[in-house]
Scaffold this active site. Sequence first.
Site, PDB file in Angstrom:
ATOM      1  N   GLU A 120     103.011  48.545  62.710  1.00  0.00           N
ATOM      2  CA  GLU A 120     102.294  47.722  62.510  1.00  0.00           C
ATOM      3  C   GLU A 120     101.884  46.470  63.572  1.00  0.00           C
ATOM      4  O   GLU A 120     101.754  45.387  63.259  1.00  0.00           O
ATOM      5  CB  GLU A 120     102.750  46.850  60.945  1.00  0.00           C
ATOM      6  CG  GLU A 120     102.960  47.468  59.835  1.00  0.00           C
ATOM      7  CD  GLU A 120     101.491  48.260  59.252  1.00  0.00           C
ATOM      8  OE1 GLU A 120     100.385  47.821  59.730  1.00  0.00           O
ATOM      9  OE2 GLU A 120     101.566  48.768  58.339  1.00  0.00           O
ATOM     10  N   HIS A 143     106.928  41.201  57.555  1.00  0.00           N
ATOM     11  CA  HIS A 143     106.183  42.093  56.713  1.00  0.00           C
ATOM     12  C   HIS A 143     107.122  42.753  55.798  1.00  0.00           C
ATOM     13  O   HIS A 143     108.145  43.413  56.407  1.00  0.00           O
ATOM     14  CB  HIS A 143     105.228  43.069  57.497  1.00  0.00           C
ATOM     15  CG  HIS A 143     104.779  44.363  56.392  1.00  0.00           C
ATOM     16  ND1 HIS A 143     104.274  44.145  55.243  1.00  0.00           N
ATOM     17  CD2 HIS A 143     104.999  45.660  56.532  1.00  0.00           C
ATOM     18  CE1 HIS A 143     104.023  45.256  54.627  1.00  0.00           C
ATOM     19  NE2 HIS A 143     104.330  46.356  55.408  1.00  0.00           N
ATOM     20  N   HIS A 145     107.984  44.854  51.677  1.00  0.00           N
ATOM     21  CA  HIS A 145     107.415  45.787  50.389  1.00  0.00           C
ATOM     22  C   HIS A 145     108.285  44.862  49.184  1.00  0.00           C
ATOM     23  O   HIS A 145     108.763  45.587  48.726  1.00  0.00           O
ATOM     24  CB  HIS A 145     107.555  47.112  50.613  1.00  0.00           C
ATOM     25  CG  HIS A 145     107.114  47.906  51.551  1.00  0.00           C
ATOM     26  ND1 HIS A 145     106.983  49.050  51.634  1.00  0.00           N
ATOM     27  CD2 HIS A 145     106.183  47.336  52.521  1.00  0.00           C
ATOM     28  CE1 HIS A 145     106.443  49.560  52.852  1.00  0.00           C
ATOM     29  NE2 HIS A 145     105.730  48.423  53.581  1.00  0.00           N
ATOM     30  N   GLU A 172     106.858  24.790  41.242  1.00  0.00           N
ATOM     31  CA  GLU A 172     107.012  24.678  42.785  1.00  0.00           C
ATOM     32  C   GLU A 172     106.132  25.356  43.550  1.00  0.00           C
ATOM     33  O   GLU A 172     106.082  25.187  44.833  1.00  0.00           O
ATOM     34  CB  GLU A 172     108.471  24.627  43.134  1.00  0.00           C
ATOM     35  CG  GLU A 172     109.347  23.404  42.495  1.00  0.00           C
ATOM     36  CD  GLU A 172     110.500  23.284  42.801  1.00  0.00           C
ATOM     37  OE1 GLU A 172     111.128  24.015  43.786  1.00  0.00           O
ATOM     38  OE2 GLU A 172     111.176  22.351  42.814  1.00  0.00           O
ATOM     39  N   HIS A 213     100.988  47.877  48.627  1.00  0.00           N
ATOM     40  CA  HIS A 213     101.707  48.040  49.696  1.00  0.00           C
ATOM     41  C   HIS A 213     102.944  46.941  49.826  1.00  0.00           C
ATOM     42  O   HIS A 213     104.135  47.210  50.143  1.00  0.00           O
ATOM     43  CB  HIS A 213     100.638  48.188  51.101  1.00  0.00           C
ATOM     44  CG  HIS A 213     101.356  48.432  52.334  1.00  0.00           C
ATOM     45  ND1 HIS A 213     101.016  48.981  53.548  1.00  0.00           N
ATOM     46  CD2 HIS A 213     102.812  48.018  52.745  1.00  0.00           C
ATOM     47  CE1 HIS A 213     101.804  49.194  54.427  1.00  0.00           C
ATOM     48  NE2 HIS A 213     102.899  48.735  54.103  1.00  0.00           N
TER      49      HIS A 213
HETATM   50  O1  2HA Z   1     107.258  49.652  59.097  1.00  0.00           O
HETATM   51  O2  2HA Z   1     106.325  48.869  56.410  1.00  0.00           O
HETATM   52  O3  2HA Z   1     103.513  49.285  56.905  1.00  0.00           O
HETATM   53  C1  2HA Z   1     106.868  50.363  58.077  1.00  0.00           C
HETATM   54  C2  2HA Z   1     105.819  49.722  57.258  1.00  0.00           C
HETATM   55  C3  2HA Z   1     104.380  50.081  57.447  1.00  0.00           C
HETATM   56 ZN    ZN Z   2     104.611  48.279  54.986  1.00  0.00          ZN
END
Ligand code: 2HA
Ligand code: ZN
Length: 276
Positions: A120, A143, A145, A172, A213
Amino acid sequence: MDNKIINFAESKIVEEILETAQVMSDRGWAERNAGNISCILSEEEAAEYFESAGVKRSFDLDLNISGLSGKTLVITATGTYFRKLKKDPAVGLGVVRVAEDGNSIDLLWGFEGDNKPSSEMRMHFTGHIARLKADSSHRVILHTHATHLIIMSTAELDENAFTSALWRMHSECLVVFPDGIGLIPWMVPGTVDIGNATAEKFSEFRLVVWPLHGVIAAGGSIDEAMGLIEAAEKTAEIYIKSQGLPGVARIVTDAQLLKIAEFFEVEPRKGIIEEV
Ligand code: 2HA
Ligand code: ZN
């Protein structure tokens, strides 16, 4: 090798990245190799650790990132399991310097074992450029999940409805993210397109959800970016678990949101609270 370069593994920023990756994993947000982290080093940090560093390898890019020319960043490697990152940070992390023309990056440290930057990286680079335009103190993109935000993204909520649902579910949230949450359409991960769509949202938001995602957060520090994710994710969990409880649904009302905004002196994103 220069001692200073060896010391980077012991730096505060690496410590914070390792701790954050572990927390993401412990919370179930980092299955397999999910998630990626990047941080722009300050000029002082770049000089302290990498002033005399040689270039180990270079990576050509399929996008131009001259908005980051000369900047030094630490970024996780592609394929990295966050639960294992702390075992060998010089394998799972790399420090890169962006070439003056913005068409390539030079590796100064890490990515041992022929590793490469995160899949990414395009989103990280374009995201940093967008956030720096909006906020000169910006440094970090995360980033992950985050489970309940992903579940919430399965509902047909538009961007304002998504933000509204979270603001109204915990007193909050409005204080933590008065700028709201951006939502892009479903897109293929890792692409220049998803990077550009995220960067566009980053001109207005510090939190962006990728439907089905995960979530991306930006901040001036790891704590700030992680705090945004923690607040949004916890409230998404409350939102989901409270659906279907008996009785009249209790939510933070418009009038109450306005009281919160006034007391905490935050400017809520327009178009969500009705001025009553
Ligand atoms: O790095 O989360 O979106 C793995 C991921 C790709
Ligand atoms: Zn991801």
